[in-house]
Design an enzyme around this catalytic site. Structure first.
Site, short mmCIF file in Angstrom:
data_model
loop_
_atom_site.label_atom_id
_atom_site.label_comp_id
_atom_site.label_asym_id
_atom_site.label_seq_id
_atom_site.Cartn_x
_atom_site.Cartn_y
_atom_site.Cartn_z
N ASP A 52 -0.88 -6.00 -0.18
CA ASP A 52 -1.31 -5.45 1.11
C ASP A 52 -2.83 -5.37 1.14
O ASP A 52 -3.45 -4.94 0.15
CB ASP A 52 -0.77 -4.02 1.27
CG ASP A 52 0.51 -3.99 2.08
OD1 ASP A 52 0.70 -4.88 2.92
OD2 ASP A 52 1.32 -3.07 1.86
N GLU B 180 9.50 -4.06 10.33
CA GLU B 180 9.92 -2.76 9.78
C GLU B 180 10.42 -1.82 10.87
O GLU B 180 9.75 -1.62 11.90
CB GLU B 180 8.72 -2.13 9.03
CG GLU B 180 9.05 -0.77 8.43
CD GLU B 180 8.02 -0.27 7.43
OE1 GLU B 180 7.07 -1.01 7.10
OE2 GLU B 180 8.17 0.88 6.97
N ASP C 24 0.83 -1.21 0.00
CA ASP C 24 0.00 0.00 0.00
C ASP C 24 0.87 1.26 0.00
O ASP C 24 0.37 2.38 -0.11
CB ASP C 24 -1.03 0.00 1.13
CG ASP C 24 -0.42 -0.15 2.51
OD1 ASP C 24 0.82 -0.17 2.62
OD2 ASP C 24 -1.20 -0.25 3.49
N SER C 25 2.21 1.09 0.08
CA SER C 25 3.11 2.24 -0.11
C SER C 25 2.90 2.85 -1.49
O SER C 25 3.29 3.99 -1.72
CB SER C 25 4.57 1.81 0.04
OG SER C 25 4.91 0.81 -0.90
N LYS D 202 -0.98 -9.31 2.85
CA LYS D 202 -0.20 -8.87 4.02
C LYS D 202 -1.09 -7.99 4.89
O LYS D 202 -1.84 -7.16 4.37
CB LYS D 202 1.06 -8.11 3.58
CG LYS D 202 1.87 -7.59 4.78
CD LYS D 202 3.30 -7.23 4.40
CE LYS D 202 3.46 -5.92 3.66
NZ LYS D 202 2.97 -4.73 4.39
N GLU E 139 -1.24 -5.76 8.71
CA GLU E 139 -0.42 -5.12 9.75
C GLU E 139 -0.97 -5.39 11.15
O GLU E 139 -2.18 -5.36 11.36
CB GLU E 139 -0.37 -3.60 9.51
CG GLU E 139 0.33 -3.24 8.21
CD GLU E 139 0.46 -1.73 7.99
OE1 GLU E 139 0.13 -0.95 8.92
OE2 GLU E 139 0.90 -1.34 6.90
O1 KIV Z 1 3.62 -1.09 1.53
C1 KIV Z 1 4.78 -1.49 1.48
O2 KIV Z 1 5.53 -1.26 0.51
C2 KIV Z 1 5.28 -2.26 2.61
C3 KIV Z 1 6.76 -2.49 2.71
C4 KIV Z 1 7.44 -1.26 3.17
C5 KIV Z 1 7.07 -3.65 3.56
O3 KIV Z 1 4.52 -2.65 3.44
#
Ligand code: KIV
Length: 263
Positions: free
Chosen positions: A86, A185, A42-43, A116, A118
């Protein structure tokens, strides 16, 4: 390869490599580079969509980008990196049914192999157990969890003894909930090493030292393309300057051409 098979790399002492991608162009680069996993993180809300945090991105947007990422792959299916997506903010925090529907949407409409998530609050651990029971592999994410930015900020996590003990216990809970791997992280290197040595499943670090079972990086950070580089992710090349220089040369060259003026 199945997500659960990543553990073989840990057992063999072979570091796991994960890079983010957000479209076909970036995923084709990551595939050619030979990464084991492509993370549609989600980055991308910040890297590709210009948001200040990861919070605004929606499930539909993650799906749209995951589909583009998958179209960028050119290798035979069994040689392509695994796609992990994510689950965006609010797609899994509001209960197990919503989380199954969100993760299922990604698996149903793209080649996403796993999601993924969190955190490791009790509700999140229950969500993970339910997803895994429904056949959806889950990667955990502890330490700096950007979806909690309003509470944690972007600073290094688990600096004191009690928060380190808490993180180790959370990591064990995620392993017991059947996560196939965990991203760690922006935490102290010694802690990341201890978690990697304690858990059976692979621990993937970012800003967590080099003693983890693998590393993940935001591709745009590694290439020096992001305007605001995180302190724990050094660029390998100054991509922004290189690209701007090349483009500027072209623009200047075009501006210097003489065209026949129209009357
Ligand atoms: O969203 C993302 O790119 C991430 C990484 C920084 C692990 O969660």
């Amino acid at each position: 390869m199945l997500p659960s098979e990543l553990i073989k790399f840990k057992q063999a002492g072979r570091p796991i490599t994960i890079l983010t991608a957000w479209d076909s162009l970036s995923s084709s680069l990551v595939e050619e580079a030979g990464a084991d996993v492509v993370l549609v993180g989600d980055s991308l809300a910040m890297v590709a969509l210009g948001h200040a945090t990861t919070l605004p991105i929606t499930l539909e947007q993650i799906l749209h980008h995951a589909q583009a990422v998958e179209r960028g792959f050119k290798k035979p299916l069994n040689k392509q990196p695994l796609i992990v997506c994510d689950l965006p903010f609010l797609s899994y925090q509001c209960g197990e049914d919503k989380a199954v529907a969100a993760a299922g949407t990604l698996l149903k409409n793209s080649s996403t192999a796993a999601v993924k998530i969190e955190g490791a609050e009790p509700e999140i651990v229950e969500v993970i157990k339910r997803l895994v029971r429904m056949g959806i592999p889950v990667m955990g994410h502890l330490g700096l969890t950007p979806q909690s930015v309003r509470q944690l900020g972007y600073k290094r996590q688990a600096e004191d003894k009690s928060s380190q003990e808490r993180l180790i216990s959370q990591a064990l809970q995620l392993e017991q909930a059947s996560c196939f791997s965990i991203v760690l992280e922006h935490v102290p290197e010694e802690l990341a090493k201890e978690v990697s040595n304690t858990l059976r499943i692979p621990i993937i670090g970012i800003g967590a030292g080099d003693q983890c079972d693998g590393q993940v990086r935001v591709t745009a950070d590694l290439l020096g393309l992001t305007k605001k580089q995180p302190p724990f992710s050094q660029p390998l090349i100054q991509g922004r300057q290189l690209f701007i220089k090349a483009l500027k040369e072209w623009v200047d060259q075009e501006h210097n051409q003489t065209t026949s003026p129209t009357r």
